[in-house]
Write a protein that holds these residues in place. Structure first.
Motif, PDB file in Angstrom:
ATOM      1  N   ILE A  53       0.862  -1.176   0.000  1.00  0.00           N
ATOM      2  CA  ILE A  53       0.000   0.000   0.000  1.00  0.00           C
ATOM      3  C   ILE A  53       0.897   1.224   0.000  1.00  0.00           C
ATOM      4  N   PHE A  54       0.572   2.189  -0.864  1.00  0.00           N
ATOM      5  CA  PHE A  54       1.410   3.381  -0.973  1.00  0.00           C
ATOM      6  C   PHE A  54       0.563   4.585  -1.344  1.00  0.00           C
ATOM      7  N   LYS A  55       1.124   5.755  -1.133  1.00  0.00           N
ATOM      8  CA  LYS A  55       0.484   7.003  -1.553  1.00  0.00           C
ATOM      9  C   LYS A  55       1.114   7.412  -2.873  1.00  0.00           C
ATOM     10  N   SER A  59      -0.818  11.606  -7.958  1.00  0.00           N
ATOM     11  CA  SER A  59      -2.233  11.886  -7.709  1.00  0.00           C
ATOM     12  C   SER A  59      -2.549  12.111  -6.235  1.00  0.00           C
ATOM     13  N   ASN A  60      -1.615  11.741  -5.356  1.00  0.00           N
ATOM     14  CA  ASN A  60      -1.788  11.855  -3.903  1.00  0.00           C
ATOM     15  C   ASN A  60      -2.868  10.905  -3.372  1.00  0.00           C
ATOM     16  N   ASN A  61      -3.219   9.890  -4.151  1.00  0.00           N
ATOM     17  CA  ASN A  61      -4.214   8.902  -3.744  1.00  0.00           C
ATOM     18  C   ASN A  61      -3.542   7.689  -3.127  1.00  0.00           C
ATOM     19  N   ILE A  62      -4.252   7.027  -2.218  1.00  0.00           N
ATOM     20  CA  ILE A  62      -3.783   5.768  -1.648  1.00  0.00           C
ATOM     21  C   ILE A  62      -4.072   4.666  -2.669  1.00  0.00           C
ATOM     22  N   GLU A  74      -7.855   3.062  -3.757  1.00  0.00           N
ATOM     23  CA  GLU A  74      -8.293   2.960  -2.362  1.00  0.00           C
ATOM     24  C   GLU A  74      -9.703   2.398  -2.238  1.00  0.00           C
ATOM     25  N   CYS A  75     -10.590   2.725  -3.166  1.00  0.00           N
ATOM     26  CA  CYS A  75     -11.980   2.267  -3.085  1.00  0.00           C
ATOM     27  C   CYS A  75     -12.109   0.749  -3.207  1.00  0.00           C
TER      28      CYS A  75
END
Length: 83
Positions: A53-55, A59-62, A74-75
């Motif tokens: 898991i990373f950011k 896009s700054n999204n997980i 992330e969803c």
């Protein structure tokens, strides 16, 4: 059959938000056996340790990189892994 045989007190261990059994069931029901079977193979190869898991720095999204190197947002990641 899996849903009836699985002990009710067994904690979920799927890394995806929608459990593998429900995901494969829905794919098979909506898109047919072949697509459902491909979904089963994909989940069997990837619903295990070896993910990261990373950011995303752009896009700054997980996100999560799966063992086969595909990336999900992330969803689609199990909430228990995000906490």
């Amino acid at each position: 059959i899996y849903w009836f045989l699985k002990p009710k007190n067994k904690k979920p261990c799927c890394i995806f938000r929608k459990s593998c059994s429900h995901y494969v069931y829905e794919k098979t029901l909506n898109q047919g056996f072949v697509i459902g079977f491909k979904a089963l193979i994909f989940r069997m190869k990837n619903c295990r340790y070896g993910f990261e898991i990373f950011k995303n720095p752009i896009s700054n999204n997980i996100q999560m990189m799966l063992p086969d190197k595909s990336v999900i947002d992330e969803c689609n990641i199990a909430e228990r892994l995000l906490n």
